[in-house]
Design a protein around this motif. Structure first.
Motif: not given
Length: 251
Positions: A20-35
């Motif tokens: 989950g943490e790895a997904c958070v960081h990758l999605l955030a790097r690609e511009g997402a607003n992550v909850v």
């Protein structure tokens, strides 16, 4: 780095550690607003701080995914905080005790199903409505290599992960024409802190031997596949179950 998720809001349950943490960081790097939704609020806040330090956008939400009202509040928080919802990674889960079916504790059985299966239903129930209201998007449910394979002494976990695959397919059929894609990911055994904390080194080596590639997976490898499935790069992919397992299922 591409920005496939620029200004798109994505919930990641179990987002404060491991896959989950790895997904958070990758999605955030690609511009997402992550909850970053997690039972451990302190760890969720730490993950958010790390994302923000790297220039990303994230918000923490403490949630027990086995509580439907808490899950409903999580989705409401995402919409109110960032103005909508594009997608979700329903990743939170537990392993449960190791025992054959005849010796498996009934309370443990229900706990594993509540966290690993019922929570995915609760998440999708509320996420799908919010995603549709926001114009469509994508969901990835985290199953396991044990979503199609058996594994001795893990009946509740195996049953839950099989059911997640089936529920994913049903959701895809129901929501494809409503602009929402739903897929499942089946990781092999991934080297996470949880694995290291609960297994002896010789047990980990035994798991390594199950993978023809000769090692355990990395959380980042699962995150890469997950991000692809969430993105418009996978615009014709729905109702599918995708392995990232080092050859485990090819044997």
């Amino acid at each position: 780095m591409s920005k496939r998720f620029e200004n798109k809001t994505i919930i990641v349950t179990g987002g404060a550690s491991g896959i989950g943490e790895a997904c958070v960081h990758l999605l955030a790097r690609e511009g997402a607003n992550v909850v970053v939704a997690d039972l451990n609020e302190d760890h969720a806040k730490k993950t958010v701080a790390d994302v923000e330090q790297s220039g990303g956008k994230a918000a923490a939400f403490a949630v027990d995914v086995s509580d439907p009202k808490a899950v409903e509040a999580m989705v409401k928080f995402a919409v109110e905080t960032f103005g909508g919802l594009y997608g979700a990674v329903n990743n939170a889960g537990i392993g449960g005790p190791s025992a054959p079916i005849g010796d498996y504790d009934i309370d443990a059985w229900h706990k594993v199903l509540n966290v690993d299966l019922h929570s995915v239903f609760y998440c999708m129930k509320y996420e799908l409505a919010a995603i549709e209201a926001s114009g469509g998007g994508s969901i990835v449910n985290m199953s396991s290599i044990l979503g199609t394979n058996g594994f001795s002494t893990a009946p509740a976990y195996v049953a839950s992960k099989h059911a997640v695959v089936g529920m994913t397919k049903s959701a895809a059929l129901e929501y494809s024409k409503r602009g929402i894609r739903v897929n499942a990911v089946g990781p092999g055994f991934i080297r996470t802190p949880l694995l290291d904390e609960n297994l002896e080194p010789e047990d980990i080596e035994g798991l390594v031997a199950l993978h023809p590639i000769g090692r355990l997976g990395k959380s980042e490898e699962v995150a890469t596949l997950t991000a692809f499935l969430l993105s418009e790069d996978a615009s014709f992919v729905t109702g599918s179950y995708h392995l990232v397992d080092g050859g485990y299922a090819a044997q």
